[in-house]
Design an enzyme around this catalytic site. Structure first.
Site, PDB file in Angstrom:
ATOM      1  N   CYS A   1       0.797  -1.335  -0.116  1.00  0.00           N
ATOM      2  CA  CYS A   1      -0.107   0.085  -0.046  1.00  0.00           C
ATOM      3  C   CYS A   1       0.978   1.138  -0.108  1.00  0.00           C
ATOM      4  CB  CYS A   1      -0.845  -0.106   1.248  1.00  0.00           C
ATOM      5  SG  CYS A   1      -1.749  -1.501   1.479  1.00  0.00           S
TER       6      CYS A   1
ATOM      7  N   ARG B   1       3.691   1.119  -6.318  1.00  0.00           N
ATOM      8  CA  ARG B   1       3.758  -0.027  -5.308  1.00  0.00           C
ATOM      9  C   ARG B   1       2.669  -0.855  -5.495  1.00  0.00           C
ATOM     10  NH1 ARG B   1       6.568   1.660  -0.642  1.00  0.00           N
ATOM     11  NH2 ARG B   1       5.338   0.460   0.715  1.00  0.00           N
TER      12      ARG B   1
ATOM     13  N   TRP C   1      -3.707  -2.128  -1.721  1.00  0.00           N
ATOM     14  CA  TRP C   1      -3.545  -3.606  -2.509  1.00  0.00           C
ATOM     15  C   TRP C   1      -4.146  -4.472  -1.493  1.00  0.00           C
ATOM     16  CZ3 TRP C   1      -1.027  -8.226  -2.400  1.00  0.00           C
ATOM     17  CH2 TRP C   1      -0.737  -9.027  -3.489  1.00  0.00           C
TER      18      TRP C   1
ATOM     19  N   ASN D   1      -1.036   0.184   6.499  1.00  0.00           N
ATOM     20  CA  ASN D   1      -0.305  -0.738   5.567  1.00  0.00           C
ATOM     21  C   ASN D   1       0.081  -2.215   6.021  1.00  0.00           C
ATOM     22  OD1 ASN D   1       1.243  -1.750   3.429  1.00  0.00           O
ATOM     23  ND2 ASN D   1       3.021  -0.394   3.552  1.00  0.00           N
ATOM     24  N   GLY D   2      -0.259  -3.422   5.513  1.00  0.00           N
ATOM     25  CA  GLY D   2       0.143  -4.569   6.232  1.00  0.00           C
ATOM     26  C   GLY D   2      -0.822  -5.230   6.629  1.00  0.00           C
TER      27      GLY D   2
ATOM     28  N   GLU E   1      16.315 -15.697 -14.270  1.00  0.00           N
ATOM     29  CA  GLU E   1      15.706 -14.371 -14.510  1.00  0.00           C
ATOM     30  C   GLU E   1      15.119 -14.064 -15.868  1.00  0.00           C
ATOM     31  OE1 GLU E   1      15.382 -12.009 -12.779  1.00  0.00           O
ATOM     32  OE2 GLU E   1      15.583 -10.047 -14.161  1.00  0.00           O
TER      33      GLU E   1
ATOM     34  N   LYS F   1      11.422 -12.848 -15.985  1.00  0.00           N
ATOM     35  CA  LYS F   1      10.771 -11.399 -16.690  1.00  0.00           C
ATOM     36  C   LYS F   1       9.739 -11.639 -17.810  1.00  0.00           C
ATOM     37  CE  LYS F   1      12.921  -8.380 -14.613  1.00  0.00           C
ATOM     38  NZ  LYS F   1      12.937  -9.217 -13.579  1.00  0.00           N
TER      39      LYS F   1
ATOM     40  N   GLU G   1       6.347 -12.550 -15.965  1.00  0.00           N
ATOM     41  CA  GLU G   1       5.595 -11.392 -15.287  1.00  0.00           C
ATOM     42  C   GLU G   1       5.426 -10.371 -16.120  1.00  0.00           C
ATOM     43  OE1 GLU G   1       8.078  -9.427 -12.384  1.00  0.00           O
ATOM     44  OE2 GLU G   1       9.901  -9.808 -13.224  1.00  0.00           O
TER      45      GLU G   1
ATOM     46  N   HIS H   1      18.137 -34.554 -19.066  1.00  0.00           N
ATOM     47  CA  HIS H   1      17.665 -35.342 -17.824  1.00  0.00           C
ATOM     48  C   HIS H   1      16.184 -34.982 -17.827  1.00  0.00           C
ATOM     49  CE1 HIS H   1      21.721 -36.432 -16.612  1.00  0.00           C
ATOM     50  NE2 HIS H   1      22.035 -35.013 -16.660  1.00  0.00           N
TER      51      HIS H   1
ATOM     52  N   LYS I   1       5.031  -4.215  -6.685  1.00  0.00           N
ATOM     53  CA  LYS I   1       6.485  -3.762  -6.600  1.00  0.00           C
ATOM     54  C   LYS I   1       7.085  -4.272  -5.273  1.00  0.00           C
ATOM     55  CE  LYS I   1      10.380  -2.263  -7.954  1.00  0.00           C
ATOM     56  NZ  LYS I   1      11.087  -3.218  -8.944  1.00  0.00           N
TER      57      LYS I   1
HETATM   58  C1  AGP Z   1      11.150  -8.888  -9.970  1.00  0.00           C
HETATM   59  O1  AGP Z   1      11.172  -8.772 -11.205  1.00  0.00           O
HETATM   60  C2  AGP Z   1       9.849  -9.645  -9.143  1.00  0.00           C
HETATM   61  N1  AGP Z   1       9.166  -8.141  -9.420  1.00  0.00           N
HETATM   62  C3  AGP Z   1      10.155  -9.962  -8.011  1.00  0.00           C
HETATM   63  O2  AGP Z   1      10.524 -11.252  -8.018  1.00  0.00           O
HETATM   64  C4  AGP Z   1      11.052  -9.099  -6.916  1.00  0.00           C
HETATM   65  O3  AGP Z   1      12.417  -9.569  -7.437  1.00  0.00           O
HETATM   66  C5  AGP Z   1      10.979 -10.094  -5.497  1.00  0.00           C
HETATM   67  O4  AGP Z   1       9.568  -9.825  -5.040  1.00  0.00           O
HETATM   68  C6  AGP Z   1      11.747  -9.253  -4.505  1.00  0.00           C
HETATM   69  O5  AGP Z   1      11.646  -7.776  -4.292  1.00  0.00           O
HETATM   70  P1  AGP Z   1      12.633  -7.149  -3.460  1.00  0.00           P
HETATM   71  O6  AGP Z   1      14.080  -7.273  -4.344  1.00  0.00           O
HETATM   72  O7  AGP Z   1      11.919  -5.830  -3.186  1.00  0.00           O
HETATM   73  O8  AGP Z   1      12.701  -7.902  -2.084  1.00  0.00           O
END
Ligand code: AGP
Length: 616
Positions: free
Chosen positions: A2, A27, A76, A102-103, A485, A489, A492, A508, A611
């Site tokens: 949030c 966020r 959120w 928030n939380g 990675e 990407k 997501e 394998h 985020k």
């Molecule tokens: C990365 O592209 C993602 N959005 C996600 O995996 C992110 O890296 C992960 O949630 C960790 O976030 P942080 O680095 O803020 O802890």
């Protein structure tokens, strides 16, 4: 996830609140609201499900009365769906008190039944409204908002940042935090509260970090911070190095495009001030030499992309420190009863510094005697504040949900850490250390070269592949985490099936996935030196090409052996093997972004994602 903002001062608060919430949109949220104590001592509130624009339009058609004290929130959804009723602020004490949060308040159900037993009725499904009712009940007893806060927060379990204001107290906003972010912005005759500095950075760059279990009261003329028992506490001041423009797109098509373009400077800025005459010296680790010389294990914990950075860092840490290194997902680590000791160094990696899974893992490790070191990109965030040592990455604000420049900055910080610890332990050959530093200092220019020479071609490739339904990624050794990675990407951003494998794993099982036309990205090791891994990966390419795969190889300039094997070759500059991940990942960031754009998707705020994942 949030977004939170509070304002007290001489100016009308609505525009300040809405602009601050706009800077916090990254966020991730699904509803928004503001409350204002107006000039006649009334308390106005408006909240709407959906994007901030829905709230703005609603306020434009039926404005709130002006007022100079206000709080704002982007939510959120956690407890209760994204509806107008569940949006924040929540009101209590006959609608004279407004609260945002928030939380997650873990014991909200029992508190709610206690309140309902006293005849309190609720208009939402949220845990926040329970906190609001509790603060309202206390306030009705004492008439003092700060003491009401103090009486309530000690009963709340879980993670929360709470802000409240009461119509009887214009010019006062009170906040409290436990395991959730809250920072103070110090203005001239005005003060701000925010879930992060983006909320108020356009007004002031002077900030104070609020610690765990602390309560803050802001008025136009001052700030008072106390702990939950009421004792005054010293707060850490810092200068926000991000300016307002840094949180803007700066003319780029998306925050992600801007942030990928900033990958060279993210590395350069993370190196800055930590290399002196070819030697790595991390100032934040001063005074830790004795401990670092004595550690017998390094445990890296993180989530998502940050965990992949940790996997790359493992190679450097073991090479240069000769200390055994394990990399674990934070949310797995905490529940497996891990073996830890005072000689274990737990390194957390987090761009936001607020990822609840990582935060709880850090607290778990610390409680069991391990020393904790936070690699973080957000000053004053909760994880660094909960750690014994901090090595900040200096990638600048990363607004797009998909982490890019923070990723290369995290790897850079891990390499600096490895060289620093290796030097302290006498484990790294001084000549090799100087060579590594030279390689590190050349990385920003090499990333820039990839962006200059390959970006357009990769974007075209992405557009040609817009209908792709599945992409595989192969890598070996330090290239393996880069394959993971690249797959993350694509998942997501483009919402398609993507999977990364260790190239050696193909035979394998995964090779069964290969069918004619299956796109496969392969991170190819350098052919220089023994080239043994290069040969193995090229034969992997031949195996999958023989079964119809369409191979896009990422290979160093001058590698001709890969040419007959691959359908496309994306070039990266020459670098020592340990430094190739920092270059090879760039084409994969560009590709994922290009494919998402080709599909007309929201590159900066992909569906279902936030985020910063501040709930477990
Ligand atoms: C990365 O592209 C993602 N959005 C996600 O995996 C992110 O890296 C992960 O949630 C960790 O976030 P942080 O680095 O803020 O802890």
């Amino acid at each position: 996830m949030c977004g939170i903002i509070g304002y007290v001062g001489p100016r009308q608060s609505q525009d300040i609140l809405l602009a601050g919430l706009a800077r916090l949109e990254y966020r991730g949220y699904d509803s928004a609201g503001i409350a204002v104590i107006d000039g006649d001592g009334g308390l106005g509130m408006r909240k709407r499900a959906g994007k901030l624009s829905v709230l703005r339009d609603d306020l434009a058609s039926t404005p709130l009365a002006d007022g100079t004290t206000g709080i704002g929130h982007t939510r959120w959804a956690t407890h209760g769906g994204p509806t107008d009723a569940n949006a924040h602020p929540h009101l209590a004490d006959d609608d004279k008190l407004a609260v945002i949060h928030n939380g997650i308040i873990e014991n909200f159900a029992e508190l709610k039944s206690e309140l309902m037993g006293e005849g309190v009725t609720f208009r939402s499904e949220t845990d926040t409204e329970v906190a609001a009712a509790m603060i309202g009940r206390e306030y009705a007893r004492t008439g003092d908002l700060v003491s009401a806060f103090r009486a309530v927060v000690s009963r709340l379990d879980g993670a929360y940042t709470l802000l409240a204001m009461h119509k009887d107290h214009p010019g006062l906003v009170v906040g409290a935090r436990r395991n959730s972010p809250l920072v103070i912005g110090l203005g001239e005759g005005e003060n701000f509260l925010g879930s992060d500095v983006a909320a108020f950075v356009e007004h002031t760059r002077k900030a104070l970090a609020i610690g765990q279990d602390e309560i803050v009261a802001i008025t136009p003329g001052g700030v008072e911070v106390t702990d939950f028992s009421g004792a005054p506490v010293e707060v850490e001041a810092f200068e926000v190095t991000w300016d307002a423009s840094a949180a803007e797109k700066g003319g780029w098509s998306s925050f992600m495009a801007k942030e990928v373009s900033e990958e060279p400077e993210a590395v350069a800025n993370t190196l800055r001030g930590r290399i002196h005459e070819g030697r790595v010296e991390i100032p934040e680790l001063d005074g830790m030499d004795e401990f670092l010389a004595d550690i017998d294990r390094i445990l890296v914990i993180a989530c998502g992309t940050a965990a992949y950075a940790g996997m790359v860092g493992k190679y450097a840490l073991e090479t240069w420190t000769r200390v055994p290194v394990d990399v674990e997902l934070a949310h797995e680590f905490r529940y497996r009863d891990p073996v830890l000791s005072p000689r274990t160094l737990v390194v957390s990696i987090s761009q936001s510094g607020e990822t609840m899974d990582t935060l709880m893992a850090v607290k778990y490790a610390r409680a069991r005697g391990a020393k904790t070191l936070s690699i973080c990109n957000t000053q004053g965030a909760t994880i660094p504040r909960e750690s014994d040592a901090i090595v900040y990455t200096h990638a600048g604000p990363e607004v797009a949900v998909a982490s890019t420049k923070a990723f290369v900055a995290q790897i850079t910080a891990l390499y600096l850490l490895a060289l620093h610890v290796g030097r302290v332990r006498g484990a790294v050959d001084p000549v090799a250390a100087v060579e590594a530093v030279t390689e590190l200092e050349a990385v920003p220019g090499k990333i820039a070269r990839v962006l200059e020479t390959e970006q357009t071609r990769i974007e075209q490739l992405a557009h040609w592949m817009a209908d792709t339904r599945s992409v595989l990624f192969l890598g070996r050794n330090v290239g393996y985490p880069i394959a993971l990675e690249g797959a993350l990407k694509l998942k997501e951003l483009a919402y398609i099936h993507a999977e990364g494998f260790a190239a050696g794993e193909l035979k394998h099982g995964p090779i069964a996935l290969i069918e004619p036309g299956q796109p496969v990205f392969v991170v190819v090791p350098s052919p220089r030196g023994s080239g043994e891994m290069h040969k193995k990966v090229v034969s992997n390419i031949e195996e999958i090409r023989a079964r119809g795969a369409r191979v896009i190889a990422i290979a160093e300039e001058g590698d001709v052996a890969v040419l007959p094997a691959a359908d496309e070759v994306l070039r990266i500059p020459l670098a020592a093997p340990m430094f190739e991940p920092l270059l090879a990942v760039v084409p994969l960031h560009i590709f994922a972004m290009g494919l998402a754009e080709a599909k007309g998707l929201d590159v900066d705020q992909p569906r279902n994602l936030a985020k910063s994942v501040t709930v477990e």
